[in-house]
Scaffold this active site. Structure first.
Site, PDB file in Angstrom:
ATOM      1  N   THR A  41     -71.176 -10.936   3.767  1.00 21.08           N
ATOM      2  CA  THR A  41     -72.138  -9.858   3.985  1.00 21.08           C
ATOM      3  C   THR A  41     -71.469  -8.501   4.051  1.00 21.08           C
ATOM      4  O   THR A  41     -71.897  -7.539   3.408  1.00 21.08           O
ATOM      5  CB  THR A  41     -72.934 -10.110   5.278  1.00 21.08           C
ATOM      6  OG1 THR A  41     -73.718 -11.293   5.121  1.00 21.08           O
ATOM      7  CG2 THR A  41     -73.852  -8.945   5.592  1.00 21.08           C
ATOM      8  N   LYS A  50     -72.818  -0.155   2.409  1.00 17.31           N
ATOM      9  CA  LYS A  50     -73.663   0.720   3.222  1.00 17.31           C
ATOM     10  C   LYS A  50     -72.917   1.994   3.591  1.00 17.31           C
ATOM     11  O   LYS A  50     -73.472   3.101   3.499  1.00 17.31           O
ATOM     12  CB  LYS A  50     -74.095  -0.015   4.483  1.00 17.31           C
ATOM     13  CG  LYS A  50     -74.860   0.838   5.475  1.00 17.31           C
ATOM     14  CD  LYS A  50     -74.901   0.170   6.838  1.00 17.31           C
ATOM     15  CE  LYS A  50     -73.526   0.114   7.483  1.00 17.31           C
ATOM     16  NZ  LYS A  50     -73.523  -0.628   8.754  1.00 17.31           N
ATOM     17  N   GLY A 180     -88.419  -1.271  11.556  1.00 13.15           N
ATOM     18  CA  GLY A 180     -87.381  -1.764  12.452  1.00 13.15           C
ATOM     19  C   GLY A 180     -86.844  -0.663  13.343  1.00 13.15           C
ATOM     20  O   GLY A 180     -87.009   0.529  13.069  1.00 13.15           O
ATOM     21  N   ILE A 184     -79.517  -1.219  11.548  1.00 12.61           N
ATOM     22  CA  ILE A 184     -79.702  -1.261  10.100  1.00 12.61           C
ATOM     23  C   ILE A 184     -80.872  -0.371   9.695  1.00 12.61           C
ATOM     24  O   ILE A 184     -80.793   0.385   8.720  1.00 12.61           O
ATOM     25  CB  ILE A 184     -79.915  -2.710   9.616  1.00 12.61           C
ATOM     26  CG1 ILE A 184     -78.648  -3.537   9.851  1.00 12.61           C
ATOM     27  CG2 ILE A 184     -80.289  -2.743   8.131  1.00 12.61           C
ATOM     28  CD1 ILE A 184     -78.793  -5.007   9.523  1.00 12.61           C
ATOM     29  N   ALA A 185     -81.961  -0.420  10.458  1.00 11.22           N
ATOM     30  CA  ALA A 185     -83.122   0.417  10.163  1.00 11.22           C
ATOM     31  C   ALA A 185     -82.772   1.896  10.256  1.00 11.22           C
ATOM     32  O   ALA A 185     -83.123   2.690   9.364  1.00 11.22           O
ATOM     33  CB  ALA A 185     -84.260   0.080  11.131  1.00 11.22           C
ATOM     34  N   LYS A 210     -82.460  -1.254  20.734  1.00  9.24           N
ATOM     35  CA  LYS A 210     -82.428  -2.130  21.895  1.00  9.24           C
ATOM     36  C   LYS A 210     -80.974  -2.524  22.189  1.00  9.24           C
ATOM     37  O   LYS A 210     -80.191  -2.779  21.275  1.00  9.24           O
ATOM     38  CB  LYS A 210     -83.269  -3.377  21.608  1.00  9.24           C
ATOM     39  CG  LYS A 210     -83.319  -4.387  22.735  1.00  9.24           C
ATOM     40  CD  LYS A 210     -84.125  -5.611  22.322  1.00  9.24           C
ATOM     41  CE  LYS A 210     -84.127  -6.663  23.416  1.00  9.24           C
ATOM     42  NZ  LYS A 210     -84.864  -7.888  22.990  1.00  9.24           N
ATOM     43  N   GLY A 267     -84.332  -7.827  11.548  1.00  5.24           N
ATOM     44  CA  GLY A 267     -83.489  -8.878  12.092  1.00  5.24           C
ATOM     45  C   GLY A 267     -82.841  -9.762  11.038  1.00  5.24           C
ATOM     46  O   GLY A 267     -83.253  -9.780   9.880  1.00  5.24           O
ATOM     47  N   THR A 315     -68.600  -8.085  12.367  1.00  7.27           N
ATOM     48  CA  THR A 315     -67.530  -8.433  11.428  1.00  7.27           C
ATOM     49  C   THR A 315     -66.152  -8.522  12.087  1.00  7.27           C
ATOM     50  O   THR A 315     -65.437  -9.522  11.912  1.00  7.27           O
ATOM     51  CB  THR A 315     -67.511  -7.434  10.258  1.00  7.27           C
ATOM     52  OG1 THR A 315     -68.716  -7.571   9.509  1.00  7.27           O
ATOM     53  CG2 THR A 315     -66.325  -7.689   9.335  1.00  7.27           C
ATOM     54  N   HIS A 442     -57.643  21.133  21.291  1.00  7.50           N
ATOM     55  CA  HIS A 442     -58.699  22.124  21.070  1.00  7.50           C
ATOM     56  C   HIS A 442     -58.535  22.823  19.718  1.00  7.50           C
ATOM     57  O   HIS A 442     -57.406  23.086  19.297  1.00  7.50           O
ATOM     58  CB  HIS A 442     -58.629  23.160  22.203  1.00  7.50           C
ATOM     59  CG  HIS A 442     -59.687  24.213  22.120  1.00  7.50           C
ATOM     60  ND1 HIS A 442     -60.997  23.974  22.470  1.00  7.50           N
ATOM     61  CD2 HIS A 442     -59.612  25.505  21.712  1.00  7.50           C
ATOM     62  CE1 HIS A 442     -61.689  25.088  22.303  1.00  7.50           C
ATOM     63  NE2 HIS A 442     -60.886  26.031  21.839  1.00  7.50           N
TER      64      HIS A 442
END
Length: 453
Positions: A41, A50, A180, A184-185, A210, A267, A315, A442
């Site tokens: 994945t 992504k 979602g 991911i959403a 969540k 999900g 992962t 800084h």
């Protein structure tokens, strides 16, 4: 071909690859079974492509802000089709790279879908030839098949996309609904927004993210809204009809939303269908394989790691689980995976990352009177010359009795890079005094973590 091995690994994703290569480095004869592309994945349809889309989607803002920095542009145009094609080309390269690395590591790649045939055997059905199967034998079996995104069980759900489908597109319609509230959403909502798509995000509950810190998640919501993403909370899709480019979503049974496409980011579930776990009575709970602290199932020679288990599904965790498995079973080491202080990130725009506990968790564990919260909220220097409402929000959670930093949160540019370093400090038991006595660099965003009062 010799069909007997010391170890058979089911799944050539991040965890399976890590376990197979390390076991082979100790001299074990290893076979890895994969019915899809090698890389899993993360490499094929997750973290890597992504993040490339995230980088590509940020250029719209760069171009918009360029005049404020004295850069004059005559014309510019975003071409998502080119970005998507280039991302797929990179995935192709990585797929080949991982196949080559298996060969160099002396790991035998078996192409096909594997299932448990017995406590020491796996049947592999060829991905190319129907009804052709071979049986492999091994002293140990490691299940590392990962997970898959899921569709909701509603009429017309097949008209929607999952995150997997996004990478296969040639372009995007003008309007997209993202369903979602998870990372991911939020990530895909920001990607599409950055590519010029009008995005509406539907959330079943009343909050984003969540299990993340509520205050930090709310700050992300505000930043996303200021960038043009529209949220609709307490909303659930009941059905979809039409065709891609012209969809009608029925929401909460009494309203309709028109959209060119809909992405379901509601999900993922373990990809255990077809593994034939019941053949040897491997125990599961909530569709996940139960494992102990050494990732062993209830069958002593069968193990499981990664997203099929009831542990942390990330992962880097799967990779560490794979390496620890190999170290313990094919070397003389006795290791455990450290599940504490695992950094987590959302590659939204701006990024959100944290390590340790949320404020909600800290109150529950230590008691509200036994923690102290430090915050910093400011506009980053990179936005000083442009019209932007984007802010950085930093948060430290301290357990008073020990003065230890138990939670470190950040919303802002480079958050994931900064939190990675904070994770090292916290893993070593850093206190607020340690942070205070560290010299600031800084001007940076991260200096705020060592100057909070």
């Amino acid at each position: 071909m010799n069909y007997s091995f010391d170890l058979i690994v089911l799944g050539a994703g991040s965890g399976g690859l890590a376990a197979a290569k390390r076991a082979a480095s100790y001299g074990a004869r290893v076979a890895i079974v994969e019915g899809d592309r090698v890389g899993g994945t993360c490499v094929i349809r997750g973290c890597v492509p992504k993040k490339l889309l995230v980088y590509g989607s940020q250029y719209g803002e760069y171009l918009k802000n360029a005049p404020s920095f004295g850069v004059k542009l005559t014309a510019s145009k975003i071409e998502p089709s080119i970005l998507l094609k280039n991302v797929r080309n990179e995935v192709d390269r990585l797929n080949k790279l991982h196949i080559d690395l298996l060969e160099k590591s002396n790991v035998v790649l078996i192409k096909g879908w594997g299932s448990i045939a017995g406590p020491n055997s796996v049947v592999v059905k060829s991905k190319d030839v129907q009804d052709q199967a071979i049986e492999l034998f091994a002293e140990k079996i490691l299940i590392a098949v990962g997970g898959r995104p899921s569709f909701p069980e509603i009429p017309g759900a097949s008209l929607g996309w999952t995150s997997d489908d996004v990478f296969l597109q040639e372009g995007f319609p003008d309007k997209v609904v993202v369903v979602g509230a998870g990372f991911i959403a939020c990530e895909f909502a920001c990607i599409l927004n950055g590519l010029g798509v009008k995005v509406k995000q539907l959330v079943r509950g009343r909050n984003l993210l969540k299990n993340f810190d509520n205050e930090v998640a709310f700050n992300l919501q505000q930043s996303m809204e200021s960038s043009g993403i529209e949220f609709q909370f307490a909303s659930e899709v009941n059905s979809i009809e039409g065709e891609i480019g012209d969809l009608n979503l029925v929401v909460n049974h009494d309203s309709n939303i028109k959209s060119g496409a809909v992405i379901f980011a509601t999900g993922r579930k373990p990809f255990i269908e077809g593994l034939n776990l019941e053949k040897v009575d491997i125990r599961t709970s909530n569709n996940r394989i139960n494992v102990d602290n050494k990732n062993s199932t209830n069958i002593s020679n069968i193990f499981a790691i990664g997203d099929v288990t009831d542990k942390v599904n990330l992962t880097p965790v799967a990779i560490e689980e794979g390496r620890v498995f190999a170290d313990n079973n094919y070397s003389d080491k006795n290791r455990y995976v450290n599940y504490e202080f695992i950094p987590k990130a959302v590659f939204s725009q701006p990024e959100l990352a944290y390590v340790g506990k949320t404020e909600e968790e800290s109150k529950r564990i230590y008691g509200e009177s036994n923690i102290k919260i430090y915050r910093a909220n400011f506009k980053p220097m990179s936005k000083m010359l442009v019209k932007s409402k984007e802010k950085c929000f930093l948060k430290l959670i301290i357990e008073k009795n020990s003065n230890k930093v138990v939670g470190c949160h950040m919303l802002g540019e480079h958050a994931s890079e900064i939190i990675q370093m904070a994770a090292i400090s916290m893993n070593m038991g850093a206190t607020k005094l340690d942070f205070d006595q560290t010299m600031a660099l800084h001007p940076t965003i991260s200096e705020e973590f060592v100057t909070m009062k």
